[in-house]
Scaffold this motif. Sequence first.
Motif, short mmCIF file in Angstrom:
data_model
loop_
_atom_site.label_atom_id
_atom_site.label_comp_id
_atom_site.label_asym_id
_atom_site.label_seq_id
_atom_site.Cartn_x
_atom_site.Cartn_y
_atom_site.Cartn_z
N TYR A 1 6.37 0.26 5.86
CA TYR A 1 5.27 0.14 4.90
C TYR A 1 5.49 0.97 3.64
N VAL A 2 6.11 2.14 3.78
CA VAL A 2 6.35 2.99 2.59
C VAL A 2 7.39 2.34 1.70
N GLU A 3 8.49 1.89 2.31
CA GLU A 3 9.56 1.27 1.54
C GLU A 3 9.09 0.00 0.84
N ALA A 4 8.10 -0.67 1.44
CA ALA A 4 7.57 -1.90 0.86
C ALA A 4 6.51 -1.64 -0.21
N GLY A 5 6.23 -0.37 -0.47
CA GLY A 5 5.24 -0.03 -1.50
C GLY A 5 3.81 -0.23 -1.07
N LEU A 6 3.54 -0.14 0.23
CA LEU A 6 2.21 -0.40 0.75
C LEU A 6 1.40 0.87 1.04
N GLU A 7 1.96 2.03 0.71
CA GLU A 7 1.23 3.28 0.95
C GLU A 7 0.23 3.51 -0.17
N LEU A 8 -1.04 3.60 0.20
CA LEU A 8 -2.10 3.86 -0.76
C LEU A 8 -2.18 5.34 -1.09
N ASN A 9 -2.65 5.67 -2.29
CA ASN A 9 -2.97 7.06 -2.53
C ASN A 9 -4.31 7.35 -1.86
N ALA A 10 -4.63 8.62 -1.71
CA ALA A 10 -5.81 9.00 -0.94
C ALA A 10 -7.09 8.41 -1.52
N GLN A 11 -7.23 8.42 -2.84
CA GLN A 11 -8.44 7.91 -3.46
C GLN A 11 -8.62 6.42 -3.21
N ALA A 12 -7.52 5.67 -3.28
CA ALA A 12 -7.61 4.24 -3.02
C ALA A 12 -8.01 3.95 -1.57
N GLU A 13 -7.50 4.76 -0.64
CA GLU A 13 -7.86 4.57 0.76
C GLU A 13 -9.33 4.92 0.99
N ILE A 14 -9.80 5.98 0.36
CA ILE A 14 -11.21 6.35 0.48
C ILE A 14 -12.10 5.24 -0.05
N GLU A 15 -11.76 4.70 -1.20
CA GLU A 15 -12.57 3.61 -1.77
C GLU A 15 -12.58 2.39 -0.87
N ARG A 16 -11.51 2.19 -0.12
CA ARG A 16 -11.43 1.04 0.78
C ARG A 16 -12.28 1.23 2.03
N ILE A 17 -12.26 2.43 2.60
CA ILE A 17 -12.91 2.61 3.90
C ILE A 17 -14.34 3.14 3.81
N ALA A 18 -14.69 3.82 2.74
CA ALA A 18 -16.00 4.47 2.65
C ALA A 18 -17.18 3.50 2.82
N PRO A 19 -17.15 2.32 2.19
CA PRO A 19 -18.31 1.41 2.38
C PRO A 19 -18.51 1.01 3.83
N TYR A 20 -17.43 0.88 4.59
CA TYR A 20 -17.55 0.49 6.00
C TYR A 20 -18.14 1.61 6.84
#
Length: 359
Positions: A144-163
Amino acid sequence: MAKIEILLPNHAVLSKAQSRGKGALISIDQLNDSMKKFLFEVQAVSSDSGYWLSRGAIKALNERIDSPELVDWLNQNNYLWQVNDHKLYDESGIVYGVLNVSPESFYNGEDVADLETMLLRVEQMIQQGANVIEIGGQTTKPGYVEAGLELNAQAEIERIAPYITEIKKRFPSSVLAIDTYKYEVMVEAVNLGIDIINDVNGFTDDSRKLPFLASKSVGLLTMWNPRADSVKSVVSEMGEWFEENLKAMHLAGIDVSRIALDPGIGYTKNSDMHQDLAMMNSIDNLQRFKRPVMTAVSNKGWAKFLLNLPKHERADVSLVAATEMFNRGARILRVHDVQSAKQMTTVVQAIAGSFWSKY
């Protein structure tokens, strides 16, 4: 009333089995005909010092005579996972339902939908018997890292926080977990009310994690991740890693009752199927730590390499593997199909505890 005593077996195999909670050697001071017939029915094995009984037989015997010694033994081998104010016991199984909100997920990323649709899935999993709902916003599939799929922390927070926010609001009694290895995401998830943090890096890769978590009460799922390692011995290296990992958490001030273990199936170097299978085969070695153990075998690559199954045709063999893991003591089941897992644990427990003796 008969008096029961739990004995320490001299036989190495029985001693090992007893230490892992599979059964126990007991003595009974009153052996009338009724008790002899009962012991025969539960397939007790006679020895010079007493009788060897399976865990299920011990439960049946305790129902018959209500022995404090048996109750104590059963409680000692029913491991508690303390997660905030929730007490999860592993004996009857902890079904851990996966809610992927990452479109890049290896299994069902293409099924990620709008928030309302995903909340309906949560409701369904809870109705089907999920003890825990885990939100995953960052894929950790091989490469996943080599494929460029690692999110930065802020992007991950924005993705999971509403759930986290909506699930906590709509299902306030639910136990909610987050699958993340990023410190900043852990902090925000705890602030939002998360109950469990699942870290594929075992919490020791960032010096900020343990001091922060020591001051909280969330449950911790710590995983051995040998993806970058050339493992020579699964049993010894996995055991040594957990020894050091648990020691580090203890020294940080984290109570062991908050910790559950994940052997990291699916995280082998180069997705080696044989190493994954060896980890499954040796999973009962983790019983020595007296902690709940998770198996995450659902729909993973071992089924692809072993049986050439595409990802959406692995449900049956995933359930077979989960059943075997459950029988070997790994009773936290991280699954995509909650209903099948719940039915499986119910059936397995019912069989193990069923004897017919009316004497």
